[in-house]
Design a protein around this motif. Structure first.
Motif, PDB file in Angstrom:
ATOM      1  N   ALA A  50       0.842  -1.197   0.000  1.00 57.90           N
ATOM      2  CA  ALA A  50       0.000   0.000   0.000  1.00 57.90           C
ATOM      3  C   ALA A  50       0.872   1.239   0.000  1.00 57.90           C
ATOM      4  N   ILE A  51       0.318   2.332  -0.512  1.00 59.30           N
ATOM      5  CA  ILE A  51       1.026   3.622  -0.579  1.00 59.30           C
ATOM      6  C   ILE A  51       0.315   4.591   0.350  1.00 59.30           C
ATOM      7  N   SER A  52       1.071   5.253   1.222  1.00 60.58           N
ATOM      8  CA  SER A  52       0.514   6.265   2.119  1.00 60.58           C
ATOM      9  C   SER A  52       1.161   7.608   1.824  1.00 60.58           C
ATOM     10  N   GLY A  53       0.468   8.674   2.166  1.00 63.71           N
ATOM     11  CA  GLY A  53       0.974  10.021   1.921  1.00 63.71           C
ATOM     12  C   GLY A  53      -0.003  10.808   1.076  1.00 63.71           C
TER      13      GLY A  53
ATOM     14  N   ALA B 154       5.453  17.526  -4.889  1.00 68.92           N
ATOM     15  CA  ALA B 154       6.430  17.857  -3.847  1.00 68.92           C
ATOM     16  C   ALA B 154       6.170  17.127  -2.532  1.00 68.92           C
ATOM     17  N   GLN B 155       5.128  16.277  -2.469  1.00 66.79           N
ATOM     18  CA  GLN B 155       4.862  15.514  -1.266  1.00 66.79           C
ATOM     19  C   GLN B 155       5.540  14.133  -1.364  1.00 66.79           C
ATOM     20  N   THR B 156       5.982  13.597  -0.217  1.00 67.97           N
ATOM     21  CA  THR B 156       6.665  12.304  -0.190  1.00 67.97           C
ATOM     22  C   THR B 156       5.666  11.199   0.140  1.00 67.97           C
ATOM     23  N   LEU B 157       5.652  10.154  -0.734  1.00 63.14           N
ATOM     24  CA  LEU B 157       4.799   8.993  -0.551  1.00 63.14           C
ATOM     25  C   LEU B 157       5.629   7.833  -0.023  1.00 63.14           C
ATOM     26  N   THR B 158       5.039   6.961   0.791  1.00 60.21           N
ATOM     27  CA  THR B 158       5.759   5.837   1.398  1.00 60.21           C
ATOM     28  C   THR B 158       5.041   4.529   1.057  1.00 60.21           C
ATOM     29  N   ALA B 159       5.881   3.514   0.652  1.00 55.37           N
ATOM     30  CA  ALA B 159       5.319   2.202   0.318  1.00 55.37           C
ATOM     31  C   ALA B 159       5.487   1.248   1.496  1.00 55.37           C
ATOM     32  N   SER B 160       4.387   0.525   1.835  1.00 55.56           N
ATOM     33  CA  SER B 160       4.486  -0.590   2.791  1.00 55.56           C
ATOM     34  C   SER B 160       4.640  -1.881   1.991  1.00 55.56           C
ATOM     35  N   VAL B 161       5.321  -2.894   2.555  1.00 57.00           N
ATOM     36  CA  VAL B 161       5.607  -4.112   1.797  1.00 57.00           C
ATOM     37  C   VAL B 161       4.391  -5.022   1.687  1.00 57.00           C
ATOM     38  N   GLY B 162       3.310  -4.766   2.424  1.00 57.39           N
ATOM     39  CA  GLY B 162       2.187  -5.681   2.465  1.00 57.39           C
ATOM     40  C   GLY B 162       2.476  -6.813   3.444  1.00 57.39           C
ATOM     41  N   THR B 163       1.769  -7.932   3.300  1.00 55.54           N
ATOM     42  CA  THR B 163       2.037  -9.088   4.157  1.00 55.54           C
ATOM     43  C   THR B 163       2.432 -10.272   3.284  1.00 55.54           C
ATOM     44  N   TRP B 164       3.360 -11.133   3.854  1.00 54.31           N
ATOM     45  CA  TRP B 164       3.926 -12.238   3.067  1.00 54.31           C
ATOM     46  C   TRP B 164       3.976 -13.493   3.930  1.00 54.31           C
ATOM     47  N   ALA B 165       3.738 -14.618   3.269  1.00 60.69           N
ATOM     48  CA  ALA B 165       3.958 -15.924   3.891  1.00 60.69           C
ATOM     49  C   ALA B 165       5.157 -16.579   3.208  1.00 60.69           C
ATOM     50  N   GLY B 166       5.681 -17.616   3.818  1.00 60.92           N
ATOM     51  CA  GLY B 166       6.893 -18.256   3.310  1.00 60.92           C
ATOM     52  C   GLY B 166       7.935 -18.286   4.409  1.00 60.92           C
ATOM     53  N   THR B 167       9.127 -18.752   4.040  1.00 61.96           N
ATOM     54  CA  THR B 167      10.178 -18.924   5.048  1.00 61.96           C
ATOM     55  C   THR B 167      11.030 -17.669   5.171  1.00 61.96           C
ATOM     56  N   ALA B 168      11.029 -17.077   6.398  1.00 62.59           N
ATOM     57  CA  ALA B 168      11.836 -15.883   6.653  1.00 62.59           C
ATOM     58  C   ALA B 168      13.323 -16.303   6.763  1.00 62.59           C
ATOM     59  N   PRO B 169      14.295 -15.311   6.607  1.00 60.12           N
ATOM     60  CA  PRO B 169      14.032 -13.877   6.452  1.00 60.12           C
ATOM     61  C   PRO B 169      13.766 -13.500   5.003  1.00 60.12           C
ATOM     62  N   PHE B 170      13.062 -12.312   4.824  1.00 60.31           N
ATOM     63  CA  PHE B 170      12.774 -11.792   3.492  1.00 60.31           C
ATOM     64  C   PHE B 170      13.588 -10.519   3.261  1.00 60.31           C
ATOM     65  N   ALA B 171      13.971 -10.311   2.014  1.00 61.81           N
ATOM     66  CA  ALA B 171      14.553  -9.040   1.580  1.00 61.81           C
ATOM     67  C   ALA B 171      13.570  -8.409   0.612  1.00 61.81           C
ATOM     68  N   PHE B 172      13.397  -7.074   0.685  1.00 64.99           N
ATOM     69  CA  PHE B 172      12.412  -6.393  -0.151  1.00 64.99           C
ATOM     70  C   PHE B 172      13.091  -5.342  -1.022  1.00 64.99           C
ATOM     71  N   SER B 173      12.642  -5.243  -2.278  1.00 71.02           N
ATOM     72  CA  SER B 173      13.082  -4.183  -3.192  1.00 71.02           C
ATOM     73  C   SER B 173      11.836  -3.535  -3.783  1.00 71.02           C
ATOM     74  N   TYR B 174      12.007  -2.286  -4.342  1.00 70.71           N
ATOM     75  CA  TYR B 174      10.868  -1.487  -4.761  1.00 70.71           C
ATOM     76  C   TYR B 174      11.099  -0.952  -6.172  1.00 70.71           C
ATOM     77  N   GLN B 175      10.004  -0.775  -6.903  1.00 65.42           N
ATOM     78  CA  GLN B 175      10.034  -0.087  -8.190  1.00 65.42           C
ATOM     79  C   GLN B 175       8.737   0.695  -8.319  1.00 65.42           C
TER      80      GLN B 175
END
Length: 809
Positions: free
Chosen positions: A237-240, A245-266
């Motif tokens: 989800a995107i908040s802001g 000129a305003q800054t928006l922030t992305a949340s990763v959502g929720t994930w299942a599977g075997t931790a740990p997870f690494a996240f990247s954004y586009q």
């Protein structure tokens, strides 16, 4: 001996056949055509009365022309074996019980057919069909990958048992040693695997519940749970604020599977009308600041989750379109010019920032003297405004609106000082005219004034003491006229006249009037008496309608009159506005003398006469009741119950005879006393009594509860039956009924007995009032049992034994 018993058996068989045929002819169980097969013994059903079991029908025994063909029809009945309905397609000899039969009984109808016709006979009902507990057929299977984060599902599969069935689930994790334990909150048919289950195997326990009980089945185990790649279970989800000129922030959502997870954004830029999305170069952080190129576009972000088992992506919902920077005021606009009628005012736009280009529009507003309640001036939309006379005494401001592609912003100038004008000046004082008496109308003129036009006038009447001092405003007396009231009596008046124009207001006060006079009370509408003209009711009298000087007070005197309204006399202490009627008032009329009093004096009027005062009808509060023994020959007594109403109250009675259930009650002729003697025709029925209560106001009836059924007297033998006839083979003996007491009518049945050495046995089929002597009876004595039956029951008496029957020499 054998021939006699064969004849007896044939007689019994034929009697049973005709009895059965008569019974089913009434109920629909047996239908017999002329010459058709005759059922000798009823069909029957064998098998266990459980859901899913097979039942088998047997035809029973039949007589008729050979060959006889048989057809079957199974029926479903109530638990009592009644109210049977045919079961569709159940027409074979063997029937398999279904869940629809549970709680019911079953019968089979057998139709026997030969060349002469057909006859149908019914079996006895089975026991009530019992439900069967659930039982699973086969082993439940689990589908889905055995990996962390994946969803596995178990199917209920096939189950036997009484329907309907409901299912519940419990997932269990089993360790390498085979020990299994419940997974908390895993009670659905599907379950998403979590990391704590890695290295274990899963199974599901399915519990089926139905009318027959509950049973559980356990599925096969899954393969050993392994680590799993990321699985998105909740979108990013995107908040802001979606603004340039305003800054928006992305949340990763929720994930299942075997931790740990690494996240990247586009981050992506998307078309407003669904034209697709394009990657924004370099926008690969969890935050993104919207720029000018994003204005009117939507934004989305793709989040990639990675772990040792793989990677997966998920996209957020698009934002709303990115908005540009609306105009922002940096220097307030201002008004310049002289604040006088006819002068020209100008407004400057002030200073602004925001996305260019910016255009400006104007709206002049006219406000009150305090700079409030501002309203737009029609067509005053330029940067300048010419003042007119209607602006005098008021203030103005201007609304400046700056507009660009991102929207519009409005700013209002400070209000000006008031516009100058000329106040009203009185040149001729106003005067009061009219008659100075309560109820009359006084009026006042404005007088003469000078000043800036137009000039409006308002008025405030004032009430003063007799000498014209201590004057105070009369509430709501603000017109050019005033109707004098009782409050004004003995006082004087003046009026404050206010002249108002755009520049302001000026007030002057008239000269004082003379003293105000009052008026005696005058009746305009006679008072009336209201209420129910019955004993115990409350009557009330109104004042009617009066004119005269207020306040007016009222007093009352109630009078009791003859039926025709003559010879009226005061009722002692009846001087209020209400009067409660008593039994002494019944058959008479009333009126009321109403006296009105004010400062000017008193006036009296008398109401119209009322109608005749009535008494109260009797009203039952406790129902009548019946006492006594409900037995033929006894007497019952009626109690009137409890009543209210005008006394004295007298009572009359009417007894009614009703059906056994208290229905269809009818009057008993001449049974109008409080006591009723019970006779034989009443036996088996019930009674009630209708009580009529009467007084001067009329009559009211009510009925007691219905009694229980009246009991009869069972038959009692008072003289033994007597056997008559010659004791010879081939002769006919007869037996009399004897004498009996008890409730009539009575019916009688007979049973002849053969006695030997003091032991008597029934002679088969010998149930009539006569008996033909046979050779088999030689050497024995004979007696007869006579059974008398009435509505209450039965009783038997046995005759004396005859002498021994002698054979033929």
């Amino acid at each position: 001996m054998k021939e006699r018993w064969r004849a007896v058996r044939r007689f019994a068989a034929v009697s049973a056949m005709w009895s059965l045929a008569a019974t089913w002819g009434l109920s629909g169980g047996v239908a017999v055509a002329s010459g058709a097969p005759i059922n000798v013994s009823s069909p029957r059903i064998s098998g266990t009365a459980n859901d899913g079991q097979k039942l088998k029908a047997f035809t029973g025994s039949w007589s008729g022309q050979k060959p006889i063909a048989y057809a079957y029809r199974w029926t479903r009945c109530e638990a009592s074996g009644e109210e049977c309905v045919e079961i569709s397609s159940a027409s074979k000899r063997v029937y398999k019980v279904t869940s629809a039969d549970v709680g019911h009984t079953l019968r089979v109808l057998v139709t026997a057919s030969d060349a002469s016709g057909s006859t149908r006979a019914s079996s006895s009902p089975t026991n009530v069909i019992n439900p069967v507990a659930p039982m699973r057929k086969g082993v439940a299977k689990i589908t889905g990958a055995s990996e962390d984060g994946q969803t596995v599902t178990v199917a209920t599969g096939n189950w036997r048992g009484t329907r309907p069935l409901s299912f519940s689930y419990q997932w269990e994790a089993c360790d390498a040693m085979g020990a299994c334990s419940a997974v908390a909150a895993a009670t659905g048919s599907s379950y998403r695997i979590t990391s704590p289950q890695i290295g274990s195997r899963l199974r599901a326990v399915i519990t089926a519940t139905g009318p027959g009980g509950t049973a559980s089945a356990t599925s096969r185990r899954t393969k050993t749970i392994g680590a799993g790649p990321p699985v998105n279970t909740g979108a990013p989800a995107i908040s802001g604020s979606p603004h340039e000129a305003q800054t928006l922030t992305a949340s990763v959502g929720t994930w299942a599977g075997t931790a740990p997870f690494a996240f990247s954004y586009q981050w992506e830029r998307c078309g407003v009308l669904g034209g697709g999305c394009e990657e924004i170069p370099g926008a690969t952080n969890s935050t993104y600041t919207a720029g000018a190129l994003d204005v009117t576009s939507k934004l989305a972000v793709i989040v990639t989750a990675s772990n040792a088992e793989g990677a997966a992506t998920a996209s957020s919902p698009e934002t709303s379109p990115i908005l540009g920077l609306a105009p922002s005021n940096t220097l307030p606009p201002s008004i310049s010019g002289s604040l006088q009628d006819g002068q020209l005012l100008s407004v400057s736009a002030g200073g602004w920032s925001g996305t260019e280009p910016i255009s400006y529009s104007y709206q002049w507003q006219l406000c009150d003297a305090l700079g409030e309640a501002c309203e737009s001036l029609a067509e005053a939309t330029g940067s300048s405004l010419e003042l007119v006379p209607s602006d005098v005494g008021r203030t103005v401001d201007a609304v400046v609106t700056a507009t660009n592609a991102a929207g519009s912003t409005a700013v209002t100038t400070p209000v000006t000082a008031t516009v100058a004008g000329i106040l009203p000046v009185n040149t001729v004082l106003s005067t009061i005219s009219g008659l100075l008496k309560e109820g009359d109308l006084l009026s006042v003129g404005a007088g003469s004034w000078s000043g800036t036009g137009p000039i409006s006038y308002s008025y405030q009447w004032q009430l003063c003491e007799a000498l014209g001092k201590s004057c105070s405003d009369i509430s709501e007396a603000t017109g050019s006229s005033l109707k004098l009231s009782s409050l004004d009596i003995g006082k004087t008046l003046d009026v404050v006249v206010k002249a108002t124009n755009v520049a302001g207001s000026t007030s002057v006060t008239t000269s004082l009037t003379g003293l105000i006079e009052g008026l005696l009370p005058v009746n305009n509408v006679l008072p009336g008496v209201s209420g129910l003209l019955k004993e115990g009711q409350l009557l009330s009298v109104g004042t009617g309608s009066w004119s005269g000087s207020e306040p007016i007070s009222y007093s009352y005197q109630w009078q009791l009159c003859e039926a025709l309204g003559k010879s009226c006399s005061n009722i002692s202490e009846a001087t209020g506005s209400g009067l409660k009627l008593s039994s002494l008032d019944i058959g008479k009329t009333l009126d009321v003398v109403v006296k009105a009093t004010n400062v000017a004096g008193s006036t009296s009027v008398t109401t119209s006469l009322t109608g005749l005062i009535e008494g109260l009808l009797p009203v039952n509060s406790v129902l009548p009741s019946i006492t006594g023994t409900l037995l033929e020959g006894k007497s019952l007594t009626a109690n009137a119950g409890t009543w209210s109403g005008t006394g004295p109250i007298t009572y009359s009675y009417q007894w009614q005879l009703c059906g056994p259930l208290g229905e269809a009650c009818k009057n008993v002729s001449e049974a109008t006393a409080s006591v009723l003697s019970l006779i034989a025709p009443y036996v088996g029925d019930t009674v009630d009594v209708v009580v009529k209560a009467s007084n001067v106001a009329g009559s009211t009836t009510t009925t007691s509860p219905v009694s229980s059924p009246i009991l009869g007297i069972a038959p009692v033998n008072t003289a033994l039956p007597v056997i008559a006839g010659l004791l010879e083979i081939g002769k006919v003996l007869s037996v009399s009924n004897g004498s009996w007491s008890g409730t009539t009518p009575m019916s009688f049945k007979y049973q002849w007995q053969l006695c030997l050495l003091g032991t008597c046995t029934n002679i088969g089929g010998a149930t009539g009032a006569t008996l033909t002597l046979l050779g088999l009876d030689v050497g024995n004595t004979i007696d007869a049992i006579v059974t008398a039956t009435n509505v209450t029951g039965s009783s038997s008496a046995t005759s004396k034994q005859t002498e021994k029957l002698l054979g033929i020499l």
